[in-house]
Structure formats: structure tokens, C-alpha cells
Design an enzyme around this catalytic site. Structure first.
Site, PDB file in Angstrom:
ATOM      1  NE  ARG A 145      -3.182   0.247   3.125  1.00 10.68           N
ATOM      2  CZ  ARG A 145      -4.368   0.756   2.831  1.00 10.68           C
ATOM      3  NH1 ARG A 145      -5.180   0.090   2.038  1.00 10.68           N
ATOM      4  NH2 ARG A 145      -4.762   1.912   3.333  1.00 10.68           N
ATOM      5  NE  ARG A 180       6.405   8.999  -4.164  1.00 11.25           N
ATOM      6  CZ  ARG A 180       5.766   9.416  -3.082  1.00 11.25           C
ATOM      7  NH1 ARG A 180       6.440   9.928  -2.072  1.00 11.25           N
ATOM      8  NH2 ARG A 180       4.455   9.345  -3.029  1.00 11.25           N
ATOM      9  NE  ARG A 210      -4.761  -6.091  15.418  1.00 16.31           N
ATOM     10  CZ  ARG A 210      -4.352  -6.447  16.625  1.00 16.31           C
ATOM     11  NH1 ARG A 210      -4.846  -7.531  17.236  1.00 16.31           N
ATOM     12  NH2 ARG A 210      -3.448  -5.722  17.246  1.00 16.31           N
ATOM     13  NE  ARG A 257      -2.561   5.128  12.280  1.00 14.73           N
ATOM     14  CZ  ARG A 257      -2.864   4.651  11.091  1.00 14.73           C
ATOM     15  NH1 ARG A 257      -2.203   5.020  10.027  1.00 14.73           N
ATOM     16  NH2 ARG A 257      -3.840   3.788  10.938  1.00 14.73           N
ATOM     17  CD  GLU A 291      -4.875   4.621  14.636  1.00 20.05           C
ATOM     18  OE1 GLU A 291      -4.771   5.815  14.274  1.00 20.05           O
ATOM     19  OE2 GLU A 291      -4.889   3.686  13.830  1.00 20.05           O
ATOM     20  CE1 TYR A 329      -6.317  -0.966   5.235  1.00 22.22           C
ATOM     21  CE2 TYR A 329      -4.601  -2.615   5.031  1.00 22.22           C
ATOM     22  CZ  TYR A 329      -5.021  -1.372   5.454  1.00 22.22           C
ATOM     23  OH  TYR A 329      -4.140  -0.535   6.095  1.00 22.22           O
ATOM     24  CG  ASP A 366      -7.135   3.024   0.372  1.00 22.62           C
ATOM     25  OD1 ASP A 366      -7.042   2.839   1.599  1.00 22.62           O
ATOM     26  OD2 ASP A 366      -6.166   2.989  -0.407  1.00 22.62           O
TER      27      ASP A 366
HETATM   28  N1  UDP Z   1       3.493   0.506   7.854  1.00 21.83           N
HETATM   29  C1  UDP Z   1       4.657   0.357   8.559  1.00 21.83           C
HETATM   30  N2  UDP Z   1       5.227   1.454   9.146  1.00 21.83           N
HETATM   31  C2  UDP Z   1       4.690   2.679   9.070  1.00 21.83           C
HETATM   32  C3  UDP Z   1       3.494   2.839   8.334  1.00 21.83           C
HETATM   33  C4  UDP Z   1       2.912   1.725   7.748  1.00 21.83           C
HETATM   34  O1  UDP Z   1       5.176  -0.739   8.683  1.00 21.83           O
HETATM   35  O2  UDP Z   1       5.249   3.625   9.631  1.00 21.83           O
HETATM   36  C5  UDP Z   1       2.904  -0.703   7.239  1.00 21.83           C
HETATM   37  C6  UDP Z   1       1.955  -1.420   8.196  1.00 21.83           C
HETATM   38  O3  UDP Z   1       2.108  -2.805   7.966  1.00 21.83           O
HETATM   39  C7  UDP Z   1       0.601  -0.962   7.735  1.00 21.83           C
HETATM   40  C8  UDP Z   1       0.816  -0.852   6.233  1.00 21.83           C
HETATM   41  O4  UDP Z   1       2.152  -0.372   6.099  1.00 21.83           O
HETATM   42  O5  UDP Z   1      -0.415  -1.897   8.061  1.00 21.83           O
HETATM   43  C9  UDP Z   1      -0.152   0.046   5.526  1.00 21.83           C
HETATM   44  O6  UDP Z   1      -0.089   1.341   6.081  1.00 21.83           O
HETATM   45  P1  UDP Z   1      -1.243   2.416   5.862  1.00 21.83           P
HETATM   46  O7  UDP Z   1      -0.740   3.718   6.330  1.00 21.83           O
HETATM   47  O8  UDP Z   1      -1.752   2.301   4.481  1.00 21.83           O
HETATM   48  O9  UDP Z   1      -2.343   1.875   6.893  1.00 21.83           O
HETATM   49  P2  UDP Z   1      -3.736   2.508   7.365  1.00 21.83           P
HETATM   50  O10 UDP Z   1      -3.590   3.989   7.304  1.00 21.83           O
HETATM   51  O11 UDP Z   1      -4.783   1.912   6.491  1.00 21.83           O
HETATM   52  O12 UDP Z   1      -3.850   2.018   8.781  1.00 21.83           O
END
Ligand code: UDP
Length: 372
Positions: free
Chosen positions: A171, A175, A248, A279, A305, A353, A355
Site C-alpha cells: 500500500r 520512491r 483488528r 500513531r 491510536e 481492506y 480505501d
Molecule cells: N506501515 C509500517 N510502518 C509505518 C506505516 C505503515 O510498517 O510507519 C505498514 C503497516 O504494515 C501498515 C501498512 O504499512 O499496516 C499500511 O499502512 P497504511 O498507512 O496504508 O495503513 P492505514 O492507514 O490503512 O492504517
């Protein structure tokens, strides 16, 4: 029958479906067990700040049709999402890009960064990544996996990275340019006035009953409409007869602080395994620190969170789309496919999952298919 469509759930799928059906001249009723519309996208106003009550939602899409659609119901600001990762006090740029590689290894050029990742991938002996851990190492190397991915992911999902599907880490963009925009999408923004206002416009004129639980009188509700759009959990709909799917859940701890600026950005990820939350959201930065009138906000609201394993009675947020749960879901989907009266949609109805933009696209095409 009193209605053409009864829609269970006033979240994104339900609200878009309702709008389309209503505009096509159908009689529509939306019900939701919560006291508010918007599902998990809902924002709550606290001291003039639009608080993302169920976690950060940043609208982004490549889909022109979806972008034009959402812009009918709100003006979108030009917010660009640039979260950072904090690993034991070391701060790294996200998503994984040249800033991150420079901060991690001191490298200045894309060639040096690629060489570093390639070396770590080779040392790990990964050819064809089979799970999240192998996928992550092969994309960004072991150092970034250990500091920025492993702890965060295992806290978020409650499972080891080697037991999680690779698609989850895909996801995030990787880059070899200096660009901290979390999304690659062509369009990105936050609705002015908050998501709740957006939902009020989306549902304008449509009958909505809140605090109304479908399962409190399923038969009674089923008798109200020709067709039912169900956006709750698919396994709950079928009484968990093949067993409960895994989800979850999240708990948010909110503080209102008499500070102007707590962390200087909307989202900071805590990627070590010991910090119990994943976060911290500082909601005012979704609107550049300004209220709806453009005045500077004096105070700030933050949310920590905390993820945990869902059990019946908790709020489900993320489907655990591993092989075992996907296989279980297929059994429920086989039942759902045979239904004439019921349409299943959204993150919970499809156990996907999704968006936000993909949910809208799915609801729009389902409507078209249904009216044909
Ligand atoms: N992820 C990670 N570290 C980070 C941010 C994301 O390992 O700092 C991984 C983690 O496995 C997460 C996935 O990337 O489930 C997808 O992140 P995204 O931000 O898309 O998750 P969402 O915002 O849907 O919770």
C-alpha cells in the site's frame, strides 16, 4: 413495501448508494446503529477542530470520476499527507523515499540507496517474497524493515510480519526521489468543514434513522423494502455460522491540550514495539491549524491510536485478509452471492481492506448494475 431500498449503515458505501438510488427516484431509508452518520469516516467538532474520531482519513484517488463525485458534496482542501516515523526518538521520513534512505544510511543518490537495498535483500536470500516480512525487506532492505516496519506492523496487526500477507506493505509507495507525499494519487485532500458536513450533503433529503440496530428487529426491517443494502459484517449477518472472521479494532485516547502546536504535523507513527500506540494524530493540521473561518486555532486535540484484536461487541476497523480468513470469508460470500434481496458492500460487507475512493467506486458501479 414502503421503500425500494433499505440501507444498513450510513458509512461511505451506504451513503453513496443511498444518494444514487434517491437521485434515481427510488424510495430510500438509511439506518445506522450509531448515533451519527459517516461510519468510521465521521469527524466530531471539538473546540472548532474536526476530530477524526475513528482515525485519520485522507482522501486520495486516481479515479477522475470518483474525484468529481466527491467534489459535488464538498470543496476539498489541498492537504498533502506527510507523516513521519519516530523510532525510539529517531525521526524518519515517510513513505520510504530518498529522505528516509538519507536519514537511515547517509546516502545521497538513488544509485547508492538502491545498492544498499539490493545488498540487504540478497543477504536475506529473498527471491520471490511470500509474506509481509520478505516483501518489506525486498522493497526497502532489512534496516528499514527492523526500525520502521516490524514493530509498527506487529502492533497494528497483532501478528508477526512473516504471518501477514505481502499486499499490506505494498500500500505504501517506495520512491527513489526526495518526495514525502504519502500517496502517489493524482488527487488528494480533506473536505472543507469536515467529513461529517460532507456526509450531511451526501445524504441531503434522504430519510436516515440513527440509533437503530438492524438486528434488533431483522424481520421487521426486512419487510420494509424490496432490496436491502447491508454494509455491516458479513459473518454477523449469517450469525457467524461458519465461525467469526478476524478483525483488528482500535481504541483512541484523546487529549485536548492548551498548546498551539504539539507535534507540528497531522500524524506521527511510533514504530518501535514497546510504545503501546501506533500513531498520534494532531487533528488541527488536517486544516493547516485553522478553523472553518480561516482563524488560527488556539488549542489542539491529539489522539493516540491503540490497536487490539476484535471480539464480538467491539468496533471492527480492519479485516485480517490472510489466507485463513479469506477462505472463511469465501464461504460467507457463496451464501451472499445467492441472495436476491440483499446486496453486501463496503469494508465489512465485503471483508476487504478498502480505501475510501475504492468504496465509492464500488458503490457507484453496484448501483448501475442494480438498476440495469
Ligand atoms: N506501515 C509500517 N510502518 C509505518 C506505516 C505503515 O510498517 O510507519 C505498514 C503497516 O504494515 C501498515 C501498512 O504499512 O499496516 C499500511 O499502512 P497504511 O498507512 O496504508 O495503513 P492505514 O492507514 O490503512 O492504517
Amino acid at each position: 413495501m414502503k421503500y425500494d431500498y433499505l440501507i444498513i449503515g450510513a458509512g461511505l458505501y451506504g451513503a453513496v448508494f443511498a444518494r444514487q438510488a434517491y437521485d434515481a427516484g427510488k424510495k430510500v431509508l438509511v439506518i445506522d446503529k450509531r448515533p451519527h452518520i459517516g461510519g468510521n469516516v465521521y469527524t466530531e467538532d471539538v473546540d472548532g477542530i474536526h476530530v477524526h474520531k475513528y482515525g485519520a482519513h485522507i482522501f486520495h484517488t486516481d479515479n477522475q470520476r470518483v474525484w468529481e463525485y466527491v467534489n459535488r458534496f464538498a470543496e476539498f482542501t489541498r492537504y498533502i499527507h506527510e507523516p513521519v516515523a519516530n523510532y525510539k526518538g529517531e525521526v524518519y521520513s515517510l513513505p520510504f523515499n530518498m529522505h528516509t534512505f538519507k536519514e537511515m544510511w547517509g546516502v545521497e543518490s538513488p544509485e547508492e540507496a538502491s545498492a544498499k537495498i539490493e545488498k540487504q535483500r540478497r543477504e536475506a536470500g529473498i527471491v520471490d517474497p511470500k509474506n509481509l516480512e520478505e516483501q518489506a525487506i525486498s522493497l526497502v532492505g532489512r534496516d528499514i524493515f527492523e526500525k520502521l516496519i516490524k514493530g509498527y506492523t506487529e502492533k497494528q496487526w497483532g501478528r508477526e510480519c512473516k504471518d501477514l500477507p505481502a499486499f499490506i506493505i505494498k500500500r505504501l509507495p517506495v520512491r527513489f526521489t526526495f518526495d514525502n507525499n504519502y500517496f502517489d494519487s493524482k488527487y488528494q485532500g480533506i473536505p472543507k468543514g469536515g467529513y461529517t458536513k460532507f456526509f450531511e450533503n451526501l445524504l441531503d433529503g434522504i430519510e436516515v434513522r440513527l440509533n437503530t440496530d438492524y438486528f434488533s428487529d431483522k424481520e421487521g426491517f426486512d419487510g420494509l423494502a424490496e432490496k436491502i443494502v447491508y454494509t455491516g459484517q458479513i459473518d454477523e449477518f449469517y450469525g457467524y455460522r461458519f465461525g467469526a472472521l478476524k478483525y483488528r479494532s482500535l481504541r483512541f485516547e484523546r487529549d485536548i491540550l492548551e498548546e498551539k502546536d504539539h507535534q507540528g504535523r497531522a500524524v506521527v507513527n511510533y514504530t518501535d514495539k514497546d510504545t503501546p500506540y501506533i500513531r498520534v494524530i494532531e487533528h488541527k493540521w488536517f486544516t493547516n491549524g485553522l478553523d472553518d473561518e480561516g482563524n488560527e486555532l488556539k488549542n489542539t486535540v491529539i489522539s493516540r491510536e491503540y490497536p487490539f484484536e476484535w471480539k464480538p461487541g467491539d468496533e471492527p476497523f480492519y479485516p485480517v485478509n490472510d489466507e485463513e480468513n479469506n477462505a472463511l470469508c469465501e464461504k460467507y460470500k457463496a451464501l451472499a452471492d445467492k441472495e436476491d434481496k440483499f446486496i453486501f458492500g463496503g469494508r465489512l460487507g465485503e471483508y476487504k481492506y478498502y480505501d475510501m475512493d475504492a468504496v465509492i467506486a464500488a458503490a457507484l458501479s453496484k448501483c448501475e448494475e442494480t438498476y440495469k
